[in-house]
Scaffold this active site. Structure first.
Site, PDB file in Angstrom:
ATOM      1  N   LYS A  13       0.809  -1.218   0.000  1.00 40.40           N
ATOM      2  CA  LYS A  13       0.000   0.000   0.000  1.00 40.40           C
ATOM      3  C   LYS A  13       0.839   1.264   0.000  1.00 40.40           C
ATOM      4  CE  LYS A  13      -1.219  -0.348   4.879  1.00 40.40           C
ATOM      5  NZ  LYS A  13      -0.132   0.498   5.418  1.00 40.40           N
ATOM      6  N   ARG A  89      -7.659   2.193  10.683  1.00 40.03           N
ATOM      7  CA  ARG A  89      -7.152   0.835  10.851  1.00 40.03           C
ATOM      8  C   ARG A  89      -7.945   0.072  11.909  1.00 40.03           C
ATOM      9  NH1 ARG A  89      -1.564   1.013   9.403  1.00 40.03           N
ATOM     10  NH2 ARG A  89      -0.363  -0.849   9.841  1.00 40.03           N
ATOM     11  N   ARG A 128      11.878  -7.429   2.938  1.00 38.69           N
ATOM     12  CA  ARG A 128      12.312  -6.044   3.147  1.00 38.69           C
ATOM     13  C   ARG A 128      13.507  -5.977   4.085  1.00 38.69           C
ATOM     14  NH1 ARG A 128       6.411  -3.310   3.295  1.00 38.69           N
ATOM     15  NH2 ARG A 128       6.409  -3.911   5.473  1.00 38.69           N
ATOM     16  N   ARG A 132      13.228  -1.968   8.222  1.00 37.89           N
ATOM     17  CA  ARG A 132      12.340  -1.565   9.311  1.00 37.89           C
ATOM     18  C   ARG A 132      12.437  -2.574  10.435  1.00 37.89           C
ATOM     19  NH1 ARG A 132       6.418  -0.409   6.963  1.00 37.89           N
ATOM     20  NH2 ARG A 132       5.937  -1.248   9.013  1.00 37.89           N
ATOM     21  N   ARG A 143       2.077  -8.403  13.407  1.00 35.31           N
ATOM     22  CA  ARG A 143       1.359  -7.335  12.700  1.00 35.31           C
ATOM     23  C   ARG A 143       0.249  -7.901  11.817  1.00 35.31           C
ATOM     24  NH1 ARG A 143       6.169  -5.190  10.038  1.00 35.31           N
ATOM     25  NH2 ARG A 143       4.756  -4.186   8.565  1.00 35.31           N
TER      26      ARG A 143
HETATM   27  P1  ADP Z   1       2.243  -1.937   7.745  1.00 33.51           P
HETATM   28  O1  ADP Z   1       0.978  -1.721   6.984  1.00 33.51           O
HETATM   29  O2  ADP Z   1       3.318  -2.537   6.922  1.00 33.51           O
HETATM   30  O3  ADP Z   1       2.040  -2.675   9.041  1.00 33.51           O
HETATM   31  P2  ADP Z   1       2.482   0.957   8.494  1.00 33.51           P
HETATM   32  O4  ADP Z   1       3.643   1.732   8.068  1.00 33.51           O
HETATM   33  O5  ADP Z   1       1.149   1.303   7.922  1.00 33.51           O
HETATM   34  O6  ADP Z   1       2.891  -0.558   8.187  1.00 33.51           O
HETATM   35  O7  ADP Z   1       2.350   1.024  10.099  1.00 33.51           O
HETATM   36  C1  ADP Z   1       3.436   0.788  10.950  1.00 33.51           C
HETATM   37  C2  ADP Z   1       3.037   0.892  12.421  1.00 33.51           C
HETATM   38  O8  ADP Z   1       2.537   2.212  12.715  1.00 33.51           O
HETATM   39  C3  ADP Z   1       1.903  -0.034  12.873  1.00 33.51           C
HETATM   40  O9  ADP Z   1       2.365  -1.330  13.191  1.00 33.51           O
HETATM   41  C4  ADP Z   1       1.355   0.723  14.096  1.00 33.51           C
HETATM   42  O10 ADP Z   1       2.197   0.543  15.220  1.00 33.51           O
HETATM   43  C5  ADP Z   1       1.483   2.176  13.676  1.00 33.51           C
HETATM   44  N1  ADP Z   1       0.239   2.686  13.022  1.00 33.51           N
HETATM   45  C6  ADP Z   1       0.153   3.171  11.750  1.00 33.51           C
HETATM   46  N2  ADP Z   1      -1.110   3.566  11.464  1.00 33.51           N
HETATM   47  C7  ADP Z   1      -1.846   3.305  12.564  1.00 33.51           C
HETATM   48  C8  ADP Z   1      -3.222   3.467  12.903  1.00 33.51           C
HETATM   49  N3  ADP Z   1      -4.107   3.979  12.023  1.00 33.51           N
HETATM   50  N4  ADP Z   1      -3.642   3.090  14.139  1.00 33.51           N
HETATM   51  C9  ADP Z   1      -2.779   2.575  15.017  1.00 33.51           C
HETATM   52  N5  ADP Z   1      -1.474   2.396  14.782  1.00 33.51           N
HETATM   53  C10 ADP Z   1      -0.989   2.743  13.567  1.00 33.51           C
END
Ligand code: ADP
Length: 193
Positions: A13, A89, A128, A132, A143
């Site tokens: 995404k 989310r 990856r 990260r 996750r």
């Molecule tokens: P991915 O989709 O690969 O898990 P993201 O970069 O979208 O990675 O998110 C990384 C981290 O940021 C999540 O594991 C969470 O800890 C935090 N995070 C991001 N967006 C949200 C959200 N909308 N609500 C809660 N935590 C979030």
């Protein structure tokens, strides 16, 4: 153009979000990027969220909602839309976004669901590597579980709202983009509708 990206970790995404942003001239608002750069800068926000990110847990809703709603409203007003990557989310986040959208006319036109089989997702996240810290095997698996429990329900929610569009995220990046643009292009000139 107002789009929500809904996808498990590893579906791509972030990549598709950037491409959508540049094709339609709207900002790519990625909650994960915002939190990661806050952690890196050591800001008060960063200090509050670091533990959640490292563990692969969700940042508490209140914190996310406050931060993101302001950005969505500003993007709609100043840049004519947005592509949201990583927000909402959870169901409470989606509800807060809907309430705010009713007040500001910033409701998403499309919730784009990028889907791929579990084994593809795990392989991509693992691939990856060291980029990260939360991509290490255990945390990445966690996750995916957090996604299944908290974010999967949004698929049904947006389906009921009639704005869900599903795209298979297993093929190459370019092939996925082609499908994505096929879904979004018709919305390009619909303005504020
Ligand atoms: P991915 O989709 O690969 O898990 P993201 O970069 O979208 O990675 O998110 C990384 C981290 O940021 C999540 O594991 C969470 O800890 C935090 N995070 C991001 N967006 C949200 C959200 N909308 N609500 C809660 N935590 C979030």
């Amino acid at each position: 153009m107002r789009v929500i990206l809904l996808a498990p970790p590893g579906a791509g995404k972030g990549t598709q979000g950037e491409r959508i942003a540049s094709r339609y001239g709207v900002p790519h608002i990625a909650s994960g990027d915002i939190f990661r750069s806050a952690v890196q800068s050591g800001s008060p926000l960063g200090q509050r969220v670091k533990g959640y990110l490292d563990a692969g847990d969700l940042v508490p809703d209140e914190l996310v909602i406050e931060l993101m709603l302001g950005k969505i409203v500003a993007a709609t007003r100043e840049q004519g839309g947005y592509v949201l990557d990583g927000f909402p989310r959870t169901v409470p986040q989606a509800e807060a976004a809907a309430v705010s959208a009713r007040e500001t006319g910033a409701a998403a036109q499309v919730a784009l669901y990028l889907d791929a089989p579990q084994d593809v997702l795990v392989a991509r996240v693992a691939g990856r590597g060291e980029d990260r810290p939360d991509d290490s095997a255990d945390i990445a698996r966690h996750r995916l579980e957090v996604y299944a429990k908290n974010t999967q329900p949004l698929i049904e929610l947006y389906e009921r709202r009639g704005i869900l569009a599903r795209v298979d995220a297993s093929p190459s990046i370019d092939e996925v983009s082609k499908e994505v643009f096929g879904v979004l292009d018709p919305w390009q000139d619909k303005g504020a509708s």
